[in-house]
Enzyme design. Structure first.
Site, PDB file in Angstrom:
ATOM      1  N   ASN A 183       0.855  -1.194   0.000  1.00  0.00           N
ATOM      2  CA  ASN A 183       0.000   0.000   0.000  1.00  0.00           C
ATOM      3  C   ASN A 183       0.881   1.230   0.000  1.00  0.00           C
ATOM      4  OD1 ASN A 183      -2.439   1.584   0.383  1.00  0.00           O
ATOM      5  ND2 ASN A 183      -1.810   1.866   2.506  1.00  0.00           N
ATOM      6  N   ASP A 222      -2.339   0.718   8.086  1.00  0.00           N
ATOM      7  CA  ASP A 222      -1.138   1.562   7.955  1.00  0.00           C
ATOM      8  C   ASP A 222      -0.014   1.154   8.910  1.00  0.00           C
ATOM      9  OD1 ASP A 222      -2.549   3.024   6.031  1.00  0.00           O
ATOM     10  OD2 ASP A 222      -3.292   4.458   7.507  1.00  0.00           O
ATOM     11  N   SER A 256       4.971   6.750   2.252  1.00  0.00           N
ATOM     12  CA  SER A 256       5.526   5.442   2.625  1.00  0.00           C
ATOM     13  C   SER A 256       4.846   4.349   1.818  1.00  0.00           C
ATOM     14  CB  SER A 256       5.243   5.142   4.113  1.00  0.00           C
ATOM     15  OG  SER A 256       5.642   6.203   4.946  1.00  0.00           O
ATOM     16  N   HIS A 316       0.928   5.174   1.403  1.00  0.00           N
ATOM     17  CA  HIS A 316       0.251   6.061   2.360  1.00  0.00           C
ATOM     18  C   HIS A 316       0.944   7.426   2.317  1.00  0.00           C
ATOM     19  CE1 HIS A 316      -2.086   7.159   5.878  1.00  0.00           C
ATOM     20  NE2 HIS A 316      -0.974   7.710   6.352  1.00  0.00           N
TER      21      HIS A 316
END
Ligand code: GRF
Length: 204
Positions: A110, A148, A139, A112
């Site tokens: 992912n 997260d 990130s 972020h």
């Protein structure tokens, strides 16, 4: 040339600018991954148009009104049916079940828009500006069951000038995202990332 490239699904819910950056990077002959599928939980996601224009298969699985487990099971089946090996979440605004995350652990990443572990969650840039921090960034991390919180693969730093607004911080961070995400996916697709607890070692 697609032989030997890892098949990636990009999961989106909206605009798709990171998707666009991943598609552009994957167009290079020597890139180790190909975007095999763009999956959205929202039929109106603008990123679907980006995928279609690039000739990439799209799939909409609506999440609205669906139990989380039902949605994730459907998605998992669709990804497997298409031979997907790796998943990139790119503005995918739906929480995933622990079962789904565990099934894809180490193969799902992912992006972020903050320097994790600071500023998890949503509405990041307004909180960054209000906090007075001098640096922010983005990130790329492995997805773990806690939002997260997965092991961090790569980060890029963006200065926050004293007169910054949430909008101009968002713009500067997004520009970095578009470079960082393709770099991180490259490392993953090359099999160079080794998860050691919360840390990620990058093999030479
Ligand atoms: C990006 O800021 C990303 O960091 C966050 O959601 C946003 C998605 O933007 N997870 P886009 O749809 O890729 O333009």
């Amino acid at each position: 040339m697609t032989a030997g490239k890892r098949a990636v699904a990009v999961l989106i819910s909206g605009r798709g600018s990171n998707l666009r950056a991943l598609i552009a990077a994957a167009a290079a002959d020597d890139y180790p991954a190909r975007i095999a599928l763009v999956l959205s939980n929202k039929p109106e996601a603008e990123g679907l148009e980006i995928a279609r224009a690039a000739g990439i298969a799209t799939l909409v699985i609506e999440s609205r009104g669906k139990a989380r487990a039902e949605f994730d099971t459907e998605m998992d089946a669709a990804l497997k049916a298409r031979g997907i090996e790796l998943i990139c979440l790119a503005g995918f605004m739906r929480l995933l079940t622990t079962e789904f995350v565990q099934a894809w652990y180490g193969r799902m990443i992912n992006i972020h828009p903050s320097l994790l572990p600071a500023f998890k969650g949503t509405d990041v840039h307004a909180r960054v500006v209000a906090s007075g921090v001098r640096f922010t960034g983005c990130s790329v991390h492995f997805v773990s069951p806690e939002m997260d919180e997965g092991p961090i693969i790569a980060q890029a730093v963006v200065p926050v000038p004293p007169d910054a607004t949430a909008d101009n911080v968002a713009e500067a961070v997004l520009e970095q995202e578009h470079t960082l995400y393709p770099q991180a996916l490259r490392l993953l697709a090359e099999g160079r990332l080794v998860i050691e607890g919360q840390r990620v070692r990058i093999r030479p």
